[in-house]
Design an enzyme around this catalytic site. Sequence first.
Site: not given
Lengths: 391, 469
Positions: A83, A333, A337
Amino acid sequence: MEEIKDRVAIVGMGCTQFGELWDKSPDDLVLESCLEAIEDAGIEPKDIKAGWFGTETSGNSGTALARPLKLEYIPISRVENVCCSGTDALRNAAHAVAAGVNDIVLVCGMEKLKDHYAGFTWTHMPQDYSRVVVRAMPANFFAKFATRYFHHYGLGMDEGRKTLAQISVKNHHNGTLSPKAHLRREITVEMVLKSPMIAYPLTLFDACGMSDGAAAAILTTPEIAKTLKKDYISIKGIGLASSATQPYLHDDYDFLHMEENVIAAQRAYAQAGIKDPRKEIDIAEVHDCFSIHEFIIYEDLGFSPKGKAKEDVEAGTFTLEGELPVNSDGGLKCFGHPLGASGIRMIYEVYNQLLERADQRQIKNARIGLTHNLGGTPGPNSTVAIFGRPD
Amino acid sequence: MVGITSYGVYIPLWRMDRKLIRMRGEKAIAHFDEDSITMAVAAGMNCLNGSERASVDKAFFASTTFPYREKQGASLVAAACDLPHSIATADFANSLKGGTSALLSAVDAVKGKSASRVMVTAADTRLGAPMEDFERTSGDGAAAFVIGDKDVAVSIEASHSVSTEIMDVWRTQHDNFVRSWESRFVDFAGYQRMGAEAVGGLLQKCNMKPADFSKVVFYAPDPRSPMGLAKRLGFDPKTQLQDPLFDALGNTGTSFPLILLAAALDESKPGDSILLLSYGDGADAILLRVTEKINDIKNRKGVKQYLDSKRMINDYPTYLLWRGLLHPDSEQVYYTKFQENTAVPAMWRERNQIFRLHGGKCRECDAIQFPPQRVCAKCHSMGEFDEVRLSDKKGTVFTFSMDYTSLVDFPTVIPIVDFDGGGRAEFYMTDRDAEKVDVGMQVEMTFRKLFFDEGIYHYYWKVMPVRIQ
């Protein structure tokens, strides 16, 4: 050895709408984010001397960046660091510029998460072991920090969950002010607590959006930056810390903090000359994949003393109006993402804040911004980068 | 003297109230992640219970419910029980008397000096068609014995076997469920007749009469038949016949006579003579004598403790889900489409870690790490590690999550566990009450089915709350 501080400038940035973009292909996302960055920088695609492309699973090799833009025969590396692929791509690009190897370079982070069944990229990841182990949704790895933190500091489960819920409420509010964010609605603490449990003690509203998206940046030397435009930002420090899966091997790993976050931050602070992060940093974009992670990041990055993040959450320290606004664009959030894109998206927000282009969520007098981007579930990689207006 | 030097049973935690299937009592049922292999391993670990493994040189596994039609079960049972690499393994398949066949073969091997110690396991999870008679009477369980000629606790003195060709109960490779002919035929033409022939032959061979036995242990196809057979042979069902545990356990197939034998041994004293009778395509009658050594091995978890340690399932669909009869993915935690696939060669390379649960102990700093490392994560020394077995260690929950996306075993508890004596790892927790899971909880290891993908059953260790103290 020279530090990176003020040796690389970001002169252009772009970011697509984030969300479930069923009608956009990976190439569409790359193209849209890169064209915005190129236009913002005031350059032509032919000016780009090299490229770095960060993605976890949405495109193999440098070709995935060359193809949509028809960049011809320049060197492009695909960077995969889970990520934090985006931030790591930018770190590699910055080093090439600082080393004087390439003068104008393109960095793009992209993920087309929703082309995978329910966004589950791990079904397509490379095999480095048999996988006859616990297989679980990522929320479970972060939930273990919540369980242990609440236990260690004597927070009751209700009290702990209410504290975390306030982080989601804050990020949802900020998301409503971000036109390109995936999830744009206000929520309440009660909604978080009542939303479906996904990985006890975390609920659906403790988790970030699963999104498609891309973000891009043009990097160059300060000398060239000055010839291109007045408003650009400068890299002050970038730290990457890759761990060796210590949480599962060290029986003294405490599940209260992530050592990789602490070390990556120390590295970036040292480069940027930051002594008191809470005072010196004006805005931070951090890796709030789950509310508990943003919570422990406050402590790992030195924003809150150990064990005291709850007091800062309750004091509103990290809201838009607070002492140190965190995730002003909604964070993972609510902005969403798309794994490889997220690190660059964070820098996009810091860039816009430092250049006073953040409209209704603009933070006054933001001079120093930080991004924190974790790669993988606890154990792998953490990046912290510091940016500022050129001195 | 050749005979039993150690024994252990395993009865799953879960019971079905037979009211759900219109019968009295309860039956033991395997959890969704259990099968004949995992239960045999649990019984085997209970049987070995810390004893040395190096001299075990044969391992036999008897069942009618192997996970694979082609691929041995005994090799996996032996590996998970951490038996030596140099070992002869064999499956005893397809007959309900396979357990005693394996036991008698083990005795022959030790007597013939081709083995010094043999571990025999038997386990079954036989399926009856939903709501049919066989579903009412069947149960799940396993037993394990070590046969040797040193420190014999129960000598195996004589046996008499008969064989017959009869279609009483059967299952073809195309059947999920056990078939049978009508019960009176099975009882009178099969069980009563073969039982009488085998026991009669043994009494004659040993020149013994029914009154000479402290206990007779009869396989029981149903609750009544053993009493009829005992009476017919001149035994007193009230004082001599081992309770077939029908109201608490059910007919556990291949392992059934052996679990009942273990129940009799749990209550036995030195000098007792025990008659064991199995049934299936014939019958084996075996004479056993209990020695003084029985007192040395009685500290293990016995049949009564397993039966007393239980949790009920109170709805029928849960049972169907666990048996894979409601959803194609329900033999594992998650839906198949969420799963990554397994690398078979990697699984083979990691076999000591996956099946034997070996960790690595650093020779420099003594830190135990799981999985085993090449470079110590603590002191960074290279290459000097000893493999240590973690499967018989207890541990403590350091932290945990509970996954609400799982299909069965909902929510799936996933703790980080610190082993007593060092080492840490992440496991699934099974056989738990989710309400009672907490940091600091004591757990023990249990070998379970993990996933089923690409036609492969993947087995691995899980943790469960310490079941029997």
